[in-house]
Motif scaffolding. Structure first.
Motif, PDB file in Angstrom:
ATOM      1  N   LEU A  47      21.139  -7.469 -58.009  1.00  0.00           N
ATOM      2  CA  LEU A  47      21.216  -6.976 -59.405  1.00  0.00           C
ATOM      3  C   LEU A  47      21.141  -5.664 -59.496  1.00  0.00           C
ATOM      4  O   LEU A  47      20.666  -5.018 -58.770  1.00  0.00           O
ATOM      5  N   MET A  48      21.721  -5.190 -60.569  1.00  0.00           N
ATOM      6  CA  MET A  48      21.614  -3.802 -60.663  1.00  0.00           C
ATOM      7  C   MET A  48      21.411  -3.686 -62.494  1.00  0.00           C
ATOM      8  O   MET A  48      21.806  -4.342 -63.050  1.00  0.00           O
ATOM      9  N   MET A  49      20.665  -2.552 -62.756  1.00  0.00           N
ATOM     10  CA  MET A  49      20.285  -2.607 -63.962  1.00  0.00           C
ATOM     11  C   MET A  49      21.623  -1.672 -64.820  1.00  0.00           C
ATOM     12  O   MET A  49      21.994  -0.751 -64.379  1.00  0.00           O
ATOM     13  N   VAL A  50      21.970  -2.285 -65.938  1.00  0.00           N
ATOM     14  CA  VAL A  50      22.865  -1.467 -66.652  1.00  0.00           C
ATOM     15  C   VAL A  50      21.929  -0.795 -67.929  1.00  0.00           C
ATOM     16  O   VAL A  50      21.331  -1.466 -68.616  1.00  0.00           O
ATOM     17  N   GLN A  51      22.347   0.455 -68.099  1.00  0.00           N
ATOM     18  CA  GLN A  51      21.854   1.091 -69.162  1.00  0.00           C
ATOM     19  C   GLN A  51      22.990   1.350 -70.199  1.00  0.00           C
ATOM     20  O   GLN A  51      24.160   1.491 -70.086  1.00  0.00           O
ATOM     21  N   GLY A  52      22.519   1.624 -71.475  1.00  0.00           N
ATOM     22  CA  GLY A  52      23.418   1.751 -72.696  1.00  0.00           C
ATOM     23  C   GLY A  52      22.732   3.082 -73.423  1.00  0.00           C
ATOM     24  O   GLY A  52      21.866   3.598 -73.244  1.00  0.00           O
ATOM     25  N   ARG A  53      23.571   3.459 -74.452  1.00  0.00           N
ATOM     26  CA  ARG A  53      23.191   4.635 -75.338  1.00  0.00           C
ATOM     27  C   ARG A  53      23.551   4.056 -76.738  1.00  0.00           C
ATOM     28  O   ARG A  53      24.647   3.496 -77.046  1.00  0.00           O
ATOM     29  N   ALA A  54      22.314   4.149 -77.426  1.00  0.00           N
ATOM     30  CA  ALA A  54      22.552   3.882 -79.080  1.00  0.00           C
ATOM     31  C   ALA A  54      23.841   4.734 -79.701  1.00  0.00           C
ATOM     32  O   ALA A  54      23.758   5.810 -79.491  1.00  0.00           O
ATOM     33  N   GLY A  84      23.294   8.475 -77.994  1.00  0.00           N
ATOM     34  CA  GLY A  84      21.734   8.448 -78.105  1.00  0.00           C
ATOM     35  C   GLY A  84      20.863   8.378 -77.208  1.00  0.00           C
ATOM     36  O   GLY A  84      21.477   8.499 -75.875  1.00  0.00           O
ATOM     37  N   GLU A  85      19.648   8.072 -76.925  1.00  0.00           N
ATOM     38  CA  GLU A  85      18.857   7.618 -76.263  1.00  0.00           C
ATOM     39  C   GLU A  85      19.220   6.890 -74.984  1.00  0.00           C
ATOM     40  O   GLU A  85      19.577   5.642 -75.847  1.00  0.00           O
ATOM     41  N   ARG A  86      19.007   6.975 -73.654  1.00  0.00           N
ATOM     42  CA  ARG A  86      19.231   5.761 -72.943  1.00  0.00           C
ATOM     43  C   ARG A  86      18.287   4.437 -73.058  1.00  0.00           C
ATOM     44  O   ARG A  86      17.008   4.891 -73.334  1.00  0.00           O
ATOM     45  N   PHE A  87      18.788   3.438 -72.629  1.00  0.00           N
ATOM     46  CA  PHE A  87      17.922   2.361 -73.005  1.00  0.00           C
ATOM     47  C   PHE A  87      18.681   1.173 -71.830  1.00  0.00           C
ATOM     48  O   PHE A  87      19.648   1.200 -71.387  1.00  0.00           O
ATOM     49  N   ASN A  88      17.461   0.461 -71.457  1.00  0.00           N
ATOM     50  CA  ASN A  88      17.984  -0.695 -70.230  1.00  0.00           C
ATOM     51  C   ASN A  88      18.537  -1.688 -71.028  1.00  0.00           C
ATOM     52  O   ASN A  88      17.786  -2.351 -71.837  1.00  0.00           O
TER      53      ASN A  88
END
Length: 170
Positions: A53-60, A64-68
Motif C-alpha cells: 500500500l502507498m499513501m496518496v496525498q491531495g491538495r484542496a 492548498g494544504e496537503r492532506f492524506n
C-alpha cells in the motif's frame, strides 16, 4: 507543464521518469507484444514483484494544504535482463494495482530503454502507441465529462421569475 502522455518522445536518459510513467499506465495488450522475446524471458530478480500500500496525498483546490486522501495498492519490482552483463541497467517499475506481470513487463521495458541502441525501436513500437492510447482515453473521459456539464447561468436564466410573479410582488 509536461505530462508523460504528451506527444514529446522520451528518447534520452533524462526522460526516464516520463517513460516509467508511461509504462506504469500502459495496457498489457500493448506492453507484451512490443517487448517480443524479452516479455517471455526469466529476468534476474533484484527485487521480485511485491504488492503493498502507498499513501496518496491531495491538495484542496489543487494548491492548498496537503492532506492524506487514502491508500492505493501498488506493485513494484527491480530486475536485470538475463542476457545482459553484471553492469547492465536495472529495470524498475511501480504500477497501480496487483499485477505482478505488468510490473515485470514495465521493468523489462525500463531496462531496455536505458540502452541507447534499443530506445529508437521501443519508442516506435511501445512508447508512441502507449502515448496515443492514453491520449484517446483522456479525450474519451473529457467528452464523457463534457456531456454531463451543466451551464448554471443558462439554468438560472430559464428558471427566472415570470411576469405574473413580479406583479404579485413575489
Amino acid at each position: 507543464m509536461f505530462h508523460a502522455f504528451d506527444s514529446h518522445p522520451a528518447t534520452h536518459p533524462g526522460d526516464r521518469a516520463q517513460w516509467m510513467a508511461l509504462l506504469a499506465r500502459a495496457p498489457m495488450t500493448l506492453l507484451e507484444p512490443a517487448l517480443g522475446e524479452y516479455a517471455h524471458g526469466v529476468p534476474r530478480w533484484l527485487r521480485p514483484p511485491e504488492t503493498g500500500l502507498m499513501m496518496v496525498q491531495g491538495r484542496a483546490g489543487g494548491t492548498g494544504e496537503r492532506f492524506n486522501l487514502g491508500e492505493v495498492t501498488v506493485t513494484r519490482c527491480a530486475l536485470r535482463l538475463p542476457e545482459q552483463r553484471h553492469q547492465a541497467a536495472v529495470g524498475v517499475a511501480y504500477v497501480l494495482g496487483r499485477s505482478h506481470r505488468h510490473a515485470q513487463l514495465a521493468a523489462v521495458a525500463d531496462a531496455l530503454l536505458q540502452d541507447p541502441t534499443q530506445q529508437g525501436s521501443l519508442e516506435a513500437v511501445l512508447l508512441a502507441p502507449v502515448r496515443a492510447h492514453l491520449l484517446r482515453e483522456r479525450a474519451t473521459r473529457y467528452a464523457r465529462a463534457q456531456s454531463s456539464k451543466v451551464e448554471f447561468f443558462t439554468v438560472a436564466r430559464q428558471s427566472g421569475t415570470t411576469s405574473e410573479d413580479e406583479e404579485d410582488g413575489v
